[in-house]
Design a protein around this motif. Structure first.
Motif, mmCIF file in Angstrom:
data_model
loop_
_atom_site.group_PDB
_atom_site.id
_atom_site.type_symbol
_atom_site.label_atom_id
_atom_site.label_comp_id
_atom_site.label_asym_id
_atom_site.label_seq_id
_atom_site.Cartn_x
_atom_site.Cartn_y
_atom_site.Cartn_z
ATOM 1 N N THR A 20 -13.637 9.158 -17.047
ATOM 2 C CA THR A 20 -13.049 10.105 -18.480
ATOM 3 C C THR A 20 -12.165 11.675 -17.882
ATOM 4 N N GLY A 21 -11.402 11.920 -17.525
ATOM 5 C CA GLY A 21 -10.838 13.142 -17.118
ATOM 6 C C GLY A 21 -11.225 14.112 -17.476
ATOM 7 N N ILE A 22 -12.656 14.548 -16.993
ATOM 8 C CA ILE A 22 -13.858 15.388 -16.650
ATOM 9 C C ILE A 22 -12.444 16.272 -15.560
ATOM 10 N N LYS A 23 -13.049 17.412 -15.252
ATOM 11 C CA LYS A 23 -13.638 18.381 -13.650
ATOM 12 C C LYS A 23 -14.796 17.632 -12.818
ATOM 13 N N SER A 24 -14.065 17.742 -11.996
ATOM 14 C CA SER A 24 -15.168 17.234 -10.995
ATOM 15 C C SER A 24 -16.185 17.762 -10.383
ATOM 16 N N ASN A 25 -17.576 17.204 -10.663
ATOM 17 C CA ASN A 25 -18.688 17.707 -10.363
ATOM 18 C C ASN A 25 -18.826 17.440 -8.948
ATOM 19 N N VAL A 26 -18.565 16.481 -8.493
ATOM 20 C CA VAL A 26 -19.329 16.373 -6.986
ATOM 21 C C VAL A 26 -18.390 16.494 -6.158
ATOM 22 N N GLY A 27 -18.022 16.447 -4.768
ATOM 23 C CA GLY A 27 -17.583 16.794 -3.629
ATOM 24 C C GLY A 27 -17.686 15.143 -3.159
ATOM 25 N N VAL A 28 -16.048 15.449 -2.152
ATOM 26 C CA VAL A 28 -16.251 14.299 -1.532
ATOM 27 C C VAL A 28 -15.230 14.699 0.231
ATOM 28 N N ASP A 29 -16.181 14.729 1.183
ATOM 29 C CA ASP A 29 -15.261 15.047 2.369
ATOM 30 C C ASP A 29 -16.009 13.658 3.754
ATOM 31 N N CYS A 30 -15.106 14.653 4.717
ATOM 32 C CA CYS A 30 -14.764 13.541 5.790
ATOM 33 C C CYS A 30 -16.259 14.051 6.665
ATOM 34 N N ILE A 31 -16.168 13.176 7.183
ATOM 35 C CA ILE A 31 -17.582 13.301 8.178
ATOM 36 C C ILE A 31 -17.310 13.420 9.410
ATOM 37 N N THR A 32 -16.453 11.974 9.607
ATOM 38 C CA THR A 32 -16.166 11.858 10.543
ATOM 39 C C THR A 32 -14.037 11.614 9.882
ATOM 40 N N ASP A 33 -12.830 12.169 11.232
ATOM 41 C CA ASP A 33 -12.207 11.482 11.110
ATOM 42 C C ASP A 33 -11.830 10.898 10.051
ATOM 43 N N ALA A 34 -11.175 10.010 9.115
ATOM 44 C CA ALA A 34 -10.800 8.980 8.752
ATOM 45 C C ALA A 34 -9.514 9.019 7.977
ATOM 46 N N GLU A 35 -8.874 7.498 7.671
ATOM 47 C CA GLU A 35 -8.113 7.048 7.285
ATOM 48 C C GLU A 35 -8.447 6.097 6.382
#
Length: 190
Positions: A89-104
């Protein structure tokens, strides 16, 4: 197995495309590495990418005004993650995404995804199938939250994704299940 082979096997479960088409498809992805705890998407970000997990584990989460965290999704290898409302939709993010472990992860820009879908019908089919599958999983989870007690949700998660219990801290599993850490401990030890 390298990132290209992992993605190839992942999409081959749904569609058939030629080697040349796959090479073209893969050329639109960017391989990125993130450290444990590193944010990929933060609240308020503009979101223009989605992420295919090659290695590691991500979480998609929301923190309310009382600073309580709610886990929307864990993303393990061959899973996709983003703030899809912000992405579409192009709105600003309301949620976060982050790493529980090192990630690729492999990153795909939304403009590239749209271009690929227009150019290769099978790719459009793949993304439609994946979106439908994600919608069904979200609906099942919502129904489980509305209809099942904490014990049933815990057992359901354990049956579906037993590897989570060795990979994800218990406080995050509690946030996913919508229970306190103490309640999860009681369920885990009984």
């Amino acid at each position: 197995m390298n990132a290209k082979e992992i993605l190839r096997q992942h999409i081959a479960k749904t569609i058939s495309i030629s080697d040349d088409q796959f090479d073209y498809f893969f050329s639109h992805f960017k391989l990125q590495s993130f450290k444990k705890g590193q944010a990929i998407i933060s609240k308020g970000d503009t979101v223009d990418r989605e992420y295919f997990v090659i290695e590691g584990c991500l979480k998609t989460f929301y923190i309310n005004s009382d600073l309580k965290m709610f886990i929307l999704q864990f993303a393990m290898p061959t899973w996709w993650a983003s703030d899809y409302e912000a992405l579409y939709t192009g709105i600003k993010s309301n949620v976060g995404v982050d790493c529980i472990t090192d990630a690729e992860v492999l990153c795909l820009h939304t403009e590239d995804r749209e271009k690929l879908c227009q150019e290769i019908h099978a790719i459009e089919h793949f993304f439609r199938w994946r979106t439908n599958k994600g919608y069904v999983a979200s609906q099942k989870r919502l129904l489980s939250l509305m209809n099942n007690d904490a014990r049933h949700r815990y057992e359901e998660l354990l049956a579906l994704y037993p590897q989570l219990y060795n990979l994800v801290p218990k406080n995050l599993i509690a946030a996913y299940l919508g229970v306190s850490r103490e309640t999860l401990s009681r369920l885990y030890n009984s």
